[in-house]
Each structure stands twice: as C-alpha cells, then as structure tokens.
Design a protein around this motif. Structure first.
Motif, mmCIF file in Angstrom:
data_model
loop_
_atom_site.group_PDB
_atom_site.id
_atom_site.type_symbol
_atom_site.label_atom_id
_atom_site.label_comp_id
_atom_site.label_asym_id
_atom_site.label_seq_id
_atom_site.Cartn_x
_atom_site.Cartn_y
_atom_site.Cartn_z
ATOM 1 N N GLU A 28 26.867 9.731 7.367
ATOM 2 C CA GLU A 28 26.131 8.488 7.640
ATOM 3 C C GLU A 28 25.487 7.962 6.370
ATOM 4 N N THR A 29 24.929 8.888 5.595
ATOM 5 C CA THR A 29 24.263 8.480 4.355
ATOM 6 C C THR A 29 25.263 7.827 3.412
ATOM 7 N N TYR A 30 26.444 8.445 3.272
ATOM 8 C CA TYR A 30 27.449 7.864 2.381
ATOM 9 C C TYR A 30 27.870 6.479 2.875
ATOM 10 N N LEU A 31 28.184 6.373 4.151
ATOM 11 C CA LEU A 31 28.660 5.095 4.705
ATOM 12 C C LEU A 31 27.612 4.003 4.557
ATOM 13 N N SER A 32 26.377 4.335 4.929
ATOM 14 C CA SER A 32 25.351 3.285 4.904
ATOM 15 C C SER A 32 25.043 2.856 3.475
ATOM 16 N N VAL A 80 0.839 -1.212 0.000
ATOM 17 C CA VAL A 80 0.000 0.000 0.000
ATOM 18 C C VAL A 80 0.872 1.260 0.000
ATOM 19 N N ILE A 81 1.958 1.202 0.793
ATOM 20 C CA ILE A 81 2.852 2.364 0.888
ATOM 21 C C ILE A 81 3.718 2.492 -0.362
ATOM 22 N N GLY A 82 3.840 1.392 -1.118
ATOM 23 C CA GLY A 82 4.722 1.401 -2.276
ATOM 24 C C GLY A 82 6.164 1.130 -1.897
ATOM 25 N N ARG A 83 6.374 0.420 -0.780
ATOM 26 C CA ARG A 83 7.715 0.102 -0.325
ATOM 27 C C ARG A 83 8.191 -1.177 -1.019
ATOM 28 N N ASP A 84 9.316 -1.083 -1.725
ATOM 29 C CA ASP A 84 9.915 -2.250 -2.354
ATOM 30 C C ASP A 84 10.489 -3.147 -1.251
ATOM 31 N N PRO A 85 10.016 -4.379 -1.140
ATOM 32 C CA PRO A 85 10.515 -5.228 -0.049
ATOM 33 C C PRO A 85 11.918 -5.785 -0.302
ATOM 34 N N ALA A 86 12.412 -5.687 -1.542
ATOM 35 C CA ALA A 86 13.688 -6.326 -1.890
ATOM 36 C C ALA A 86 14.842 -5.914 -0.960
ATOM 37 N N PRO A 87 15.045 -4.616 -0.692
ATOM 38 C CA PRO A 87 16.156 -4.265 0.205
ATOM 39 C C PRO A 87 15.964 -4.821 1.619
ATOM 40 N N LEU A 88 14.725 -4.988 2.043
ATOM 41 C CA LEU A 88 14.474 -5.505 3.395
ATOM 42 C C LEU A 88 14.781 -6.999 3.475
ATOM 43 N N GLU A 89 14.578 -7.699 2.352
ATOM 44 C CA GLU A 89 14.874 -9.143 2.329
ATOM 45 C C GLU A 89 16.350 -9.404 2.637
ATOM 46 N N LEU A 118 23.800 2.134 11.551
ATOM 47 C CA LEU A 118 23.274 2.986 10.477
ATOM 48 C C LEU A 118 22.439 2.132 9.532
ATOM 49 N N ALA A 119 21.216 2.552 9.290
ATOM 50 C CA ALA A 119 20.337 1.801 8.396
ATOM 51 C C ALA A 119 20.702 2.099 6.949
ATOM 52 N N PRO A 120 20.479 1.133 6.048
ATOM 53 C CA PRO A 120 20.805 1.367 4.636
ATOM 54 C C PRO A 120 19.841 2.358 3.974
ATOM 55 N N GLU A 121 20.083 2.612 2.710
ATOM 56 C CA GLU A 121 19.239 3.496 1.883
ATOM 57 C C GLU A 121 19.175 4.912 2.444
ATOM 58 N N GLY A 122 20.271 5.316 3.105
ATOM 59 C CA GLY A 122 20.354 6.704 3.535
ATOM 60 C C GLY A 122 19.585 7.042 4.798
ATOM 61 N N TYR A 123 19.157 6.048 5.558
ATOM 62 C CA TYR A 123 18.349 6.350 6.743
ATOM 63 C C TYR A 123 19.166 6.733 7.970
ATOM 64 N N GLY A 124 20.458 6.418 7.951
ATOM 65 C CA GLY A 124 21.304 6.878 9.053
ATOM 66 C C GLY A 124 21.056 6.122 10.348
ATOM 67 N N GLU A 125 21.453 6.769 11.451
ATOM 68 C CA GLU A 125 21.491 6.106 12.761
ATOM 69 C C GLU A 125 20.108 5.664 13.253
ATOM 70 N N ILE A 126 19.995 4.378 13.536
ATOM 71 C CA ILE A 126 18.763 3.879 14.167
ATOM 72 C C ILE A 126 19.019 3.389 15.587
ATOM 73 N N ASP A 164 24.586 -3.328 1.909
ATOM 74 C CA ASP A 164 23.194 -3.683 1.591
ATOM 75 C C ASP A 164 22.391 -4.036 2.830
ATOM 76 N N ARG A 165 22.999 -3.898 4.000
ATOM 77 C CA ARG A 165 22.264 -4.118 5.248
ATOM 78 C C ARG A 165 22.802 -3.136 6.273
ATOM 79 N N PRO A 166 22.164 -3.046 7.427
ATOM 80 C CA PRO A 166 22.647 -2.046 8.383
ATOM 81 C C PRO A 166 24.110 -2.288 8.744
ATOM 82 N N VAL A 167 24.837 -1.195 8.961
ATOM 83 C CA VAL A 167 26.256 -1.303 9.295
ATOM 84 C C VAL A 167 26.446 -0.751 10.713
ATOM 85 N N MET A 168 27.326 -1.434 11.471
ATOM 86 C CA MET A 168 27.566 -0.988 12.843
ATOM 87 C C MET A 168 28.930 -0.311 12.932
ATOM 88 N N VAL A 169 28.904 0.983 13.205
ATOM 89 C CA VAL A 169 30.136 1.752 13.357
ATOM 90 C C VAL A 169 30.464 1.815 14.849
#
Ligand code: 4AD
Ligand code: MG
Length: 450
Positions: free
Chosen positions: A325-329, A274-283, A366-374, A333-338
């Motif tokens: 953070e955006t560049y690093l993440s 419904v939101i139009g979120r591509d699930p592929a990166p989450l997989e 840091l979450a992928p796709e530019g989301y930064g610190e979670i 392809d998955r969250p990175v822990m700095v």
C-alpha cells in the motif's frame, strides 16, 4: 472591603484566549492554567492556556497587590488560575496579544513537591501514553484534537447536507461482520455477544428503509497487530446507499475525502502549523482521485520488484500488505482508489464482478505519503442464494444472519457503501507517525489505561 483590582475583576467580562482579539484595549478575565512562567526581577511573565489558545501575561510588581504578586511568583506549571488584565496587541506575541495583568486568583496550586509530571521537555512515548490524561493538554495534542473534531464535523456536514440520514447501529451484536478472528466477546446474560466490528450490516437494513444513510460510531477489532495504523477501538463513518453501484460510492468516497481535507485547510490551518504539518500535499487533494484496478496494482508492484524498488515479489491473489500500500500510494499525489480485489481476500458480503466472478466489486482508498488504507467499501451481494452460500463458506452462524438475509428476500436492490476510519484520516491529515495520537484515549493491544 473591596479593593480596586477586585472591582475590576468582578466587572471585567469573562472571555477566552481564542476570542481575545475582540477585546483589544479592554480589561477582561480569562480562566485557565499556567503553562509556563518566566520571572525577571520585578516582572512576571506567566504563560496561560485555556484550551482555546495561549497568551502571555505581564505582571509588574507595582501594578498588582502584593498578595497577587506573591501568589503568581514561583507558581507551579499547570496550576489553575483566573486572571484579569488589559488586552494589548503585540506583533511579537505568538497569538498577537499580551495581557497586562491587574488581578489573579490561583484556583488550585500544583504542589511543589509533586510537580506536574510532563515538564516542558522531551519525554518518551510510553511515559506520555501512561500520562495521556495530562499529555492531552499540550499544544500539539490540543491541535490534533481540534482537527479531529473538525474532520468529524465536516463529514457530518457533508452527509447531512447531501440527504443522508444518520442511523446508529448497535454496539452489542450477535455475530461478526469483518471476520471472526478479531471479535471482542462480551457476556450478554445467557448469550454470547460481541462488540461491533462495523455498523455496515445494520446500515444496509436502514438504507432499505431510508434510501441514503450513514452510521457513525465506535467499532472494535481484537487486532493482535501492533502497527502504527491499528487500534482495537476506532471510529468509523459508514455511508450506505440503496440502488448505488460500486462506481457511485467511489465518487462519494472521493468527494467526501476532498471535502474533509479542504475543510481542514480552510478552518484549521493554525493547528496544522502547530503540529508542523506541511499543508502543500493536502492542497493537492482534489477530485478526481486516480482509480487503479487490483490487476493494475499487482502489475505496478511486480514492475517495482523487477526494478529493485520493493523487496518481495507480489503475487496475484494476495491481499495488499502495508508495504504494498505504501509503495502504491507513493506513486500518486492524492488518494488512490484500488478496486476489484479477488473475492477470496475480502469480506463475505461483497458482490462478485459479473465480468470476472473471481473478483469482488470492492474498493480500498489508499492515502498518500505512505498512510495506506483509509476507506474500505463495496457493492453488496444482491442474491439470497449466493449470500447464504458465502455465509456457510465463511462458517458464520446462519441463525444470526437470518435478518440480514431477509434484506435480499423482501425488496432486495443493488446497494453499496463504505467505511472510513476516522483515526487513519486524522493521522494522514495531521501527518502523524501513529494513530495513537489521533484519539483522546487510544486502545491498542497493550493499552487499556488510562
Ligand atoms: O476495511 P474495513 O474493515 O471495512 C469495513 O469494516 C466495512 N464493513 C465498511 C463498510 O463497507 N461499511 O474497515 C473500514 C476502515 C478501514 O479502511 C480503516 O480506515 C478503518 O476502517 N480501520 C481501522 N482503523 C484503525 N484501527 C483498525 N484496527 C482498523 N480497522 C479498520
Ligand atoms: Mg479494509
């Protein structure tokens, strides 16, 4: 005197649109609101929503009483109504079913001369936020809220099943946890209090009592920043573990995040759609997550600058900003822990790295796709003397921290924990532009209404 349709309405079981598939061929009653109405001569097609889904009704003029037909004809958007009808499978229908309406009662009719303000067209974000109490009813917003609830449930399930005890910290606190510049002051009788920035310090106390604990509640920061990642009131889950090291809570962090994302994929796929979120990166969000020391992160950023990929050169010693953070993440392809940032840019309570005392035993995820610190977390200072020194260096009110220092005096142990911001996780999981859509009523620098 009771008519045929009244009898049907009275005896038909009440159900929800979400459950309608269990009633194929039966006559049921659903209670909701009019989302949209199409009219075509002697036929009405009311689209009804009830919070659990959307369904189209079919109302032929000759199948309902004239009064019912008239009440539905020209019915205004978001009027509340109860309808009774027979459930019919229809492959073309978005939810797979339609309702052949035999009866309907309008509960409250939205006045024609004061219509529902959110028409089924595009509106600007300021208008929508001003009408957030109504905007929440839209398909996209309800999908996001269901995903938020699923994420919270997944977090609780994971921690509860893993032996963590939920301990609720106070909201009214005497002092800062995460820096004195973002405190919300509250008048507390004759004293000065603040809304909590984090439950951590209290979770450290309950961890010494119960071993593995977590706090989960609202936290507050008087953030003067107007970014897509900052709220002034947000929800944080904070596990705290006695005897755990930094490495151990990094494992907890990655497992928790992977569990939460998989749960959303498992149970809320329709809402993602419904939101139009591509699930592929989450997989791809599977453990282990990559680990990057601060030193390595700085090197990556400097190389990116040399290659012309980022504008300013990052110097060792600074805190990572959003673009960093955006560049690093984006490199993973998955969250990175700095881990192991310089102590100077981090909170007062972090244990120094014994190998390199200028670094803190801390981690940001840091979450992928530019989301930064979670997630932000650390091992906590064990030494009474060092903690006291840090409290003084940070000019924190010593009196308010006496109890916190006690934890190092009476059976102090190495311990670690982290905080995960719910709204950031929801924003990333749903692929949203801004955290303001992740919580029913966002509080930001410029918004306290509705
Ligand atoms: O990194 P932070 O400030 O860490 C703490 O508060 C620690 N005391 C947690 C702990 O170790 N128990 O905040 C933790 C997380 C961030 O990673 C981010 O996800 C979220 O809280 N967060 C915010 N979310 C929305 N708006 C804000 N203003 C936020 N500030 C932090
Ligand atoms: Mg942080």
């Amino acid at each position: 005197m009771s008519t045929h349709s009244e009898t049907a309405a009275q005896t038909a079981p009440v159900t929800t649109i979400g459950e309608i598939g269990k009633h194929e061929g039966q006559t049921v009653t659903i209670r909701g609101w009019l989302y949209n109405l199409r009219e075509s001569g002697k036929l009405l097609f009311p689209q009804i929503r009830d919070g659990s889904g959307f369904i189209q009704g079919v109302v032929p003029r000759n199948q309902v009483s004239p009064a019912v037909f008239e009440s539905l004809k020209n019915l205004t958007q978001e009027s509340s109504l109860v309808v009774t009808g027979k459930v019919r499978a229809d492959k073309r229908a978005p939810g797979g079913y339609e309702l052949d309406v035999s009866d309907a009662t309008v509960i409250q009719r939205v006045p024609e001369d004061d219509p529902y303000p959110i028409a089924l067209k595009e509106h600007g974000i300021d208008f929508l936020m001003e009408h957030r109490h109504l905007w929440l009813r839209s398909p996209r917003q309800t999908a996001i809220l269901r995903i938020r609830a699923e994420i919270i449930r997944a977090i609780r399930d994971y921690l509860d099943e893993d032996g963590y005890v939920l301990t609720d910290p106070p909201i009214l606190t005497p002092a800062a946890c995460e820096g004195t510049s973002t405190l919300f002051p509250v008048e507390y009788f004759e004293e000065q209090a603040y809304l909590t920035q984090s439950g951590q310090l209290y979770a450290e106390a309950t961890a010494m009592a119960l071993g593995k604990v977590y706090s989960f509640g609202p936290t507050f920061r008087a953030e003067k920043s107007k970014t897509r990642r900052h709220l002034t009131e947000f929800w944080m889950v904070e596990p705290e573990v006695a005897y755990a090291t930094l490495d151990e809570i990094m494992v907890l962090a990655e497992e928790l995040v992977a569990f939460v994302v998989q749960r959303v994929l498992e149970r809320r796929r329709d809402d993602l759609k419904v939101i139009g979120r591509d699930p592929a990166p989450l997989e791809k969000v599977r453990t282990p997550f990559p680990r990057l020391s601060y030193d390595e992160a700085v090197k990556m950023l400097q190389e990116a600058h040399a290659a012309g990929k980022v504008e300013t050169r990052f110097e060792w010693g600074g805190d990572l900003g959003s673009p960093d953070e955006t560049y690093l993440s984006a490199q993973f392809d998955r969250p990175v822990m700095v881990h192991r940032y310089p102590s100077a840019v981090k909170a007062f309570y972090m244990e120094p790295d014994p190998q390199r005392p200028e670094l803190a035993l801390c981690v940001d995820m840091l979450a992928p796709e530019g989301y930064g610190e979670i997630i932000g977390g650390s091992q906590r200072i064990g030494s009474y003397e060092l903690l006291l020194k840090r409290i003084r260096e940070h000019q924190l009110p010593e009196d308010s921290f006496k109890w916190y220092l006690d934890l190092r005096k009476y059976g102090g142990v190495p311990h670690s924990g982290f905080g995960m911001g719910i709204e950031r996780v929801v924003a990333w999981t749903c692929g949203l532009e801004h955290v303001r859509e992740t919580i029913p009523f966002a509080r930001t620098l410029y918004r306290l209404y509705p």
